[in-house]
Write a protein that holds these residues in place. Structure first.
Motif, PDB file in Angstrom:
ATOM      1  N   SER A 108      -2.992  28.309   1.557  1.00  0.00           N
ATOM      2  CA  SER A 108      -2.941  28.159   0.154  1.00  0.00           C
ATOM      3  C   SER A 108      -3.605  26.797   0.032  1.00  0.00           C
ATOM      4  O   SER A 108      -3.676  26.332  -1.253  1.00  0.00           O
ATOM      5  CB  SER A 108      -1.575  28.498  -0.615  1.00  0.00           C
ATOM      6  N   GLY A 109      -3.833  26.094   0.801  1.00  0.00           N
ATOM      7  CA  GLY A 109      -4.472  24.635   0.698  1.00  0.00           C
ATOM      8  C   GLY A 109      -3.514  23.483   0.552  1.00  0.00           C
ATOM      9  O   GLY A 109      -2.363  23.631   0.699  1.00  0.00           O
ATOM     10  N   PHE A 110      -4.088  22.423  -0.144  1.00  0.00           N
ATOM     11  CA  PHE A 110      -3.158  21.208  -0.076  1.00  0.00           C
ATOM     12  C   PHE A 110      -3.815  20.603  -1.570  1.00  0.00           C
ATOM     13  O   PHE A 110      -4.713  21.123  -2.061  1.00  0.00           O
ATOM     14  CB  PHE A 110      -3.576  20.329   0.841  1.00  0.00           C
ATOM     15  N   HIS A 111      -3.150  19.696  -2.020  1.00  0.00           N
ATOM     16  CA  HIS A 111      -3.319  18.999  -3.357  1.00  0.00           C
ATOM     17  C   HIS A 111      -3.203  17.433  -3.025  1.00  0.00           C
ATOM     18  O   HIS A 111      -2.376  17.074  -2.067  1.00  0.00           O
ATOM     19  CB  HIS A 111      -2.754  19.370  -4.348  1.00  0.00           C
ATOM     20  N   ILE A 112      -4.021  16.741  -3.905  1.00  0.00           N
ATOM     21  CA  ILE A 112      -3.449  15.087  -3.676  1.00  0.00           C
ATOM     22  C   ILE A 112      -2.651  14.990  -4.836  1.00  0.00           C
ATOM     23  O   ILE A 112      -2.893  15.620  -6.230  1.00  0.00           O
ATOM     24  CB  ILE A 112      -4.878  14.459  -4.095  1.00  0.00           C
ATOM     25  N   GLN A 113      -1.389  14.411  -4.602  1.00  0.00           N
ATOM     26  CA  GLN A 113      -0.564  14.066  -5.494  1.00  0.00           C
ATOM     27  C   GLN A 113      -1.111  12.995  -6.775  1.00  0.00           C
ATOM     28  O   GLN A 113      -1.884  12.286  -6.505  1.00  0.00           O
ATOM     29  CB  GLN A 113       0.686  13.442  -4.992  1.00  0.00           C
ATOM     30  N   ARG A 114      -0.543  13.598  -7.961  1.00  0.00           N
ATOM     31  CA  ARG A 114      -1.085  12.792  -9.181  1.00  0.00           C
ATOM     32  C   ARG A 114      -0.640  11.246  -9.055  1.00  0.00           C
ATOM     33  O   ARG A 114      -1.542  10.417  -9.541  1.00  0.00           O
ATOM     34  CB  ARG A 114      -0.501  13.364 -10.487  1.00  0.00           C
ATOM     35  N   LYS A 115       0.379  10.941  -8.450  1.00  0.00           N
ATOM     36  CA  LYS A 115       0.663   9.532  -8.467  1.00  0.00           C
ATOM     37  C   LYS A 115      -0.055   8.750  -7.458  1.00  0.00           C
ATOM     38  O   LYS A 115      -0.474   7.598  -7.548  1.00  0.00           O
ATOM     39  CB  LYS A 115       2.274   9.322  -8.264  1.00  0.00           C
ATOM     40  N   ALA A 116      -0.657   9.436  -6.422  1.00  0.00           N
ATOM     41  CA  ALA A 116      -1.625   8.982  -5.449  1.00  0.00           C
ATOM     42  C   ALA A 116      -2.902   9.085  -6.143  1.00  0.00           C
ATOM     43  O   ALA A 116      -3.503   7.773  -5.943  1.00  0.00           O
ATOM     44  CB  ALA A 116      -1.839  10.146  -4.284  1.00  0.00           C
ATOM     45  N   GLU A 117      -3.267   9.783  -7.043  1.00  0.00           N
ATOM     46  CA  GLU A 117      -4.539   9.325  -7.636  1.00  0.00           C
ATOM     47  C   GLU A 117      -4.595   8.194  -8.724  1.00  0.00           C
ATOM     48  O   GLU A 117      -5.409   7.422  -8.921  1.00  0.00           O
ATOM     49  CB  GLU A 117      -5.076  10.786  -8.313  1.00  0.00           C
ATOM     50  N   ALA A 118      -3.112   8.074  -9.338  1.00  0.00           N
ATOM     51  CA  ALA A 118      -2.961   7.223 -10.242  1.00  0.00           C
ATOM     52  C   ALA A 118      -2.796   5.687  -9.710  1.00  0.00           C
ATOM     53  O   ALA A 118      -3.386   4.897 -10.161  1.00  0.00           O
ATOM     54  CB  ALA A 118      -1.797   7.452 -11.075  1.00  0.00           C
ATOM     55  N   LYS A 119      -2.060   5.833  -8.672  1.00  0.00           N
ATOM     56  CA  LYS A 119      -1.596   4.493  -8.074  1.00  0.00           C
ATOM     57  C   LYS A 119      -1.501   4.365  -6.756  1.00  0.00           C
ATOM     58  O   LYS A 119      -1.418   3.349  -6.085  1.00  0.00           O
ATOM     59  CB  LYS A 119      -0.218   4.079  -8.504  1.00  0.00           C
ATOM     60  N   GLY A 120      -2.239   5.120  -5.990  1.00  0.00           N
ATOM     61  CA  GLY A 120      -2.075   5.055  -4.475  1.00  0.00           C
ATOM     62  C   GLY A 120      -3.099   4.115  -3.897  1.00  0.00           C
ATOM     63  O   GLY A 120      -4.213   3.839  -4.525  1.00  0.00           O
ATOM     64  N   VAL A 121      -2.469   3.450  -2.729  1.00  0.00           N
ATOM     65  CA  VAL A 121      -3.415   2.598  -2.178  1.00  0.00           C
ATOM     66  C   VAL A 121      -3.405   2.840  -0.373  1.00  0.00           C
ATOM     67  O   VAL A 121      -2.530   3.330  -0.045  1.00  0.00           O
ATOM     68  CB  VAL A 121      -2.924   1.086  -2.512  1.00  0.00           C
ATOM     69  N   LEU A 122      -4.665   2.489   0.186  1.00  0.00           N
ATOM     70  CA  LEU A 122      -4.488   2.224   1.447  1.00  0.00           C
ATOM     71  C   LEU A 122      -4.602   0.688   2.012  1.00  0.00           C
ATOM     72  O   LEU A 122      -5.401   0.205   1.417  1.00  0.00           O
ATOM     73  CB  LEU A 122      -5.662   2.964   2.433  1.00  0.00           C
ATOM     74  N   ALA A 123      -3.596   0.361   2.639  1.00  0.00           N
ATOM     75  CA  ALA A 123      -3.411  -1.042   2.990  1.00  0.00           C
ATOM     76  C   ALA A 123      -3.954  -1.135   4.795  1.00  0.00           C
ATOM     77  O   ALA A 123      -3.381  -0.557   5.471  1.00  0.00           O
ATOM     78  CB  ALA A 123      -2.346  -1.769   2.784  1.00  0.00           C
ATOM     79  N   SER A 124      -4.958  -1.880   4.987  1.00  0.00           N
ATOM     80  CA  SER A 124      -5.162  -2.230   6.438  1.00  0.00           C
ATOM     81  C   SER A 124      -4.499  -3.332   6.881  1.00  0.00           C
ATOM     82  O   SER A 124      -4.483  -4.428   5.984  1.00  0.00           O
ATOM     83  CB  SER A 124      -6.481  -2.423   6.530  1.00  0.00           C
ATOM     84  N   VAL A 125      -3.757  -3.463   7.663  1.00  0.00           N
ATOM     85  CA  VAL A 125      -2.854  -4.216   8.164  1.00  0.00           C
ATOM     86  C   VAL A 125      -3.088  -4.977   9.550  1.00  0.00           C
ATOM     87  O   VAL A 125      -3.327  -4.064  10.650  1.00  0.00           O
ATOM     88  CB  VAL A 125      -1.351  -4.097   8.078  1.00  0.00           C
TER      89      VAL A 125
END
Length: 236
Positions: free
Chosen positions: A105-122
């Motif tokens: 049935s697929g997958f989705h991007i969570q709303r909070k990920a679209e609103a405030k999500g970040v990727l941090a390179s460390v």
């Protein structure tokens, strides 16, 4: 909570024999070390930039602790800080993207990920020394199946025992955390940093943060034919 404080708990009876003891974990993992050198760049994916260098004290993830151990104010006695080697694994492991109910049935991007999500390179300033649940180490412990199952209960109590085993070593000999096989991206590793190591590691680390919605990875997810609109309410 102090960085070296043990968490008092009793293993549920139905998990006895399914979760190894701290002594058994120490016997299996205590003398092996897995090292990442300082040139390694890790990725941390979070739905709130405040938790790039730490973890929400209210959310229990795969390796715990179990939510029933939260205090009266809802805070957990400890947390692990989860990282990955690339953004793809980090996004799935952190559940910025989440499977829909039902196979196929697929997958989705969570709303909070679209609103405030970040990727941090460390990039940390020193090498990481970790215990390894990959290769055959989980099989040596007999925990290879539970750490890959969807149900988190066994994993969360295993995480408690694992932390206790680490605390049985002298402070100077404790690992920074552990490497484990990703549950959501098979064949790839992820890692979890312990509460006694993460603050100092992140304090000295080089970091760059990018909004998840601005990344090529986000565009890739949105273009995937299996990507659907999220449900009405986000769910973990």
């Amino acid at each position: 909570m102090q960085k070296n404080e043990e968490v008092k708990y009793q293993l549920p009876q139905h998990l006895e024999g399914r979760v190894p003891t701290a002594a058994q974990i120490l016997k299996a993992l205590g003398d092996q070390e897995y090292t990442y050198e300082v040139d390694r760049v890790f990725v941390r994916a979070v739905d709130d930039e405040r938790f790039v260098a730490t973890a929400s004290p209210y959310t229990a993830h795969r390796f715990g602790p179990p939510v029933e151990m939260a205090g009266e104010d809802g805070t957990l006695p400890f947390t692990w800080v989860y990282l990955a080697m690339d953004g793809l694994v980090a996004a799935w492991e952190s559940q910025l993207v989440l499977n829909n109910r039902g196979a196929g049935s697929g997958f989705h991007i969570q709303r909070k990920a679209e609103a405030k999500g970040v990727l941090a390179s460390v990039r940390f300033k020193r090498s990481l020394v970790l215990w390894n649940l990959g290769e055959d180490h989980s099989s040596r412990l007999g925990i290879q199946d539970p750490i890959s199952e969807r149900d988190h209960e066994t994993c969360q109590y295993f995480g408690l025992q694992l932390r206790e085993a680490m605390l049985m070593k002298p402070p100077s000999e404790r690992p920074d955390g552990f490497v484990y096989p990703s549950h959501r991206v098979k064949g790839y590793p992820a890692l979890a940093l312990a509460d006694w190591a993460a603050p100092d590691l992140f304090a000295a680390a080089e970091r760059s943060v990018e909004r998840f919605c601005d990344t090529e990875l986000y565009a890739r997810f949105r273009a995937d034919p299996m990507c659907t609109a999220p449900p009405e309410l986000d769910a973990r």
